[in-house]
Design an enzyme around this catalytic site. Structure first.
Site, PDB file in Angstrom:
ATOM      1  N   HIS A 144      -9.243   3.928  -1.322  1.00 28.79           N
ATOM      2  CA  HIS A 144      -7.927   3.239  -1.267  1.00 28.79           C
ATOM      3  C   HIS A 144      -7.267   2.564  -2.396  1.00 28.79           C
ATOM      4  O   HIS A 144      -7.421   1.136  -2.275  1.00 28.79           O
ATOM      5  CB  HIS A 144      -7.856   2.627   0.242  1.00 28.79           C
ATOM      6  CG  HIS A 144      -6.437   2.196   0.270  1.00 28.79           C
ATOM      7  ND1 HIS A 144      -5.262   2.729  -0.161  1.00 28.79           N
ATOM      8  CD2 HIS A 144      -6.145   1.161   1.386  1.00 28.79           C
ATOM      9  CE1 HIS A 144      -4.188   1.868   0.454  1.00 28.79           C
ATOM     10  NE2 HIS A 144      -4.827   1.208   1.318  1.00 28.79           N
TER      11      HIS A 144
ATOM     12  N   CYS B 141       0.882  -1.270  -0.029  1.00 27.15           N
ATOM     13  CA  CYS B 141       0.014  -0.076  -0.061  1.00 27.15           C
ATOM     14  C   CYS B 141       0.821   1.273   0.104  1.00 27.15           C
ATOM     15  O   CYS B 141       0.479   2.303   0.069  1.00 27.15           O
ATOM     16  CB  CYS B 141      -0.961  -0.070   1.071  1.00 27.15           C
ATOM     17  SG  CYS B 141      -1.457  -1.729   1.591  1.00 27.15           S
TER      18      CYS B 141
END
Lengths: 385, 132
Positions: free
Chosen positions: A332, A83
């Site tokens: 996200h 991420c």
């Protein structure tokens, strides 16, 4: 070493982009950033992405995106740090430009998580963790964060509901960000009743799976007059690492990767936490926001929620956080997230976000992108020029 | 199907075999080629006893695809007696009876089945210590 700046910004809305493929999302954001900067080519392209291989059966993104962006022959490569891939790609561009090897580098973070149903994306996202010893035990990525949150509640004698301050703030700001996925507010009551994903983490603690791309153009500060876009100074873009598996950390509630990355960023910029006007935190889960505030030095261990309540993290508060909605409200798209954070922080410093979320008198913004559960952390500090 | 991985990890999955550093005595699980403490590569296999206490736990409701059929299930972080923390599923216990600090012991259980015709893969889970 040369000082570096950002002169171009681009982003697609964060959505379930069923009509667009990975390359078109990336090319849209990259060409938008180039247009903003007023350039028709760059010396190199850094692509931040985590899961193109797993979910789009597509690797080799560097040359693919360079080709489709009309940058025939330009060097391009993918940078992967779970991420944290987006800001890791910015870090690579900063190294290339500050060293003098390149003058202008395009960074594009791109991710497409909705090609398959949720359980496949869940499995793919779990590859950020230790495959041999965490994920093959049935631990999901949400589960790892749930283990941290449970222990946090236990050690600091908190109620789960205390965490609602972070997602409620993120959603409130996302309402005014046209690129955000969730443009609606949520209440404390909705948070309390939200469905459990991995106890104690519920749906409203969790940032959504999404598609999107964001881009910046990184150049030498000495050359900013050559470009059309309003420049924003990159004072620091620093990486800290930690063990992949949380069970290998002496104190899992202290994110050493965050501490290392933030301390380096403060050192390089000559700043301290009290100099930061805006903080774009990596609120993939509410617990990570709390741990990030603590290990970044904004407050002491175990005090993040009290700090957030006292400081007031809203737009008009003394410590505005996640002003464009954060991961929770904006969405996200994992490998793109770190670039979205920097684009949004730069927009704040340029003064170009919608007026209800524009923070007045802000000179310094910090964005923190976290890979995995804190194994790769990139802290970027930007300054208005 | 990751048969080679399971074969390779059999000593870890069935016997909790980690490493002991012969220079500084530091224990590690999973096994590492380089000692985290003194950076020595002079390490030998070391079997953990499989007794520990619960550091944290969660019930997984939305699981990765391979574990989808088993949800909800519990996963914990367990502090082994020897001073090493590991991740494992909790078994033979209901969510309401689980508490941080409870004593646990390792057992071998089915981790997952790879479809109706695929192999069944086994490994460690932890359950509350049996009282006699």
């Amino acid at each position: 070493m040369r000082e570096v700046a950002i002169v171009g910004l681009g982003q697609t809305p964060v959505r379930e982009h069923w009509e667009s493929n990975l390359r078109d999302l990336a090319v849209t954001a990259l060409r938008d950033a180039m247009e903003d900067a007023g350039v028709d080519t760059v010396d190199g392209v850094c692509v931040g992405n985590m899961l193109s291989g797993a979910l789009s059966e597509q690797e080799h993104l560097g040359s693919l995106i360079v080709d489709y962006a009309g940058l025939d022959g330009v060097e391009g490569m993918k940078i992967e740090a779970a991420c944290g891939s987006g800001a890791a790609a910015i870090r690579m561009a900063v190294k290339a430009v500050s060293s003098g090897l390149m003058d202008a580098v395009g960074v594009v973070g791109v991710e497409k998580l909705t090609e398959y149903s949720g359980k496949y994306s869940t499995a793919a996202l779990a590859t950020a963790a230790d495959a041999d010893y965490e994920t093959t035990m049935g631990l999901s990525f949400v589960g790892i964060n749930a283990l941290l949150m449970r222990r946090y509640l236990y050690e600091y004698k908190l109620q789960k509901e205390d965490f609602s301050i972070f997602p409620v703030n993120a959603h409130k700001n996302a309402v005014h960000n046209p690129n955000a996925m969730f443009r609606h507010a949520i209440t404390n009551e909705q948070y309390a009743k939200s469905k459990l994903i991995a106890d104690p983490i519920n749906l409203l603690d969790s940032s959504p799976i999404a598609d999107g791309a964001a881009a910046v153009i990184v150049v030498a500060k000495e050359n900013i007059s050559r470009y059309k876009g309003k420049a924003v100074d990159i004072l620091a873009c620093e990486v800290g690492t930690d063990t992949l598996a949380i069970d290998n950390r002496e104190d899992p509630l202290w994110l050493r990767g965050v501490e290392r990355s933030a301390k380096k960023a403060y050192y390089v910029s000559g700043l301290s936490p009290k100099d930061i006007n805006i903080f774009e935190a990596h609120d993939a889960f509410s617990i990570i926001t709390a741990l990030s505030l603590e290990a970044s030095g904004f407050t002491e261990k175990g005090n993040a929620i009290k700090f957030a309540e006292r400081a007031n993290i809203g737009i008009n508060g003394t410590f505005p956080m996640n002003t464009s909605g954060g991961l929770k409200g904006r969405g996200h798209p994992v490998g793109a997230t770190g670039v979205y954070q920097v684009v949004e922080a730069a927009q704040q410093l340029r003064g170009t976000v919608a007026s209800p979320i524009q923070v007045e008198n802000n000179k310094i913004a910090m964005a923190q992108n976290i890979g995995g559960s804190g194994a790769t952390v990139i802290t970027t500090i930007l300054k208005q020029i | 199907m990751d048969i080679p991985r399971y074969w390779r990890l059999k000593n870890q999955r069935y016997r909790l075999q980690g490493k002991k550093c012969l220079d500084c005595g530091n224990l590690s699980f999973p096994p590492r080629l380089v000692c985290r403490k003194c950076k020595s590569r002079n390490c030998e296999p070391y079997e953990f006893k499989g007794m520990g206490t619960l550091y944290s736990y969660t019930t997984i409701f939305q699981a990765p695809d391979r574990f989808d059929q088993m949800a909800p299930y519990m996963v914990g972080l367990i502090d082994l007696e020897e001073g090493v923390r590991i991740t494992a599923q909790l078994t033979d216990v209901l969510p309401d009876d689980v508490q941080i600090g409870m004593k646990l012991e390792m057992v071998i259980r089915q981790i997952y089945e790879d479809g109706p015709k695929g192999p069944i893969l086994y490994g460690y889970k932890f359950r509350p210590v049996l009282k006699f």
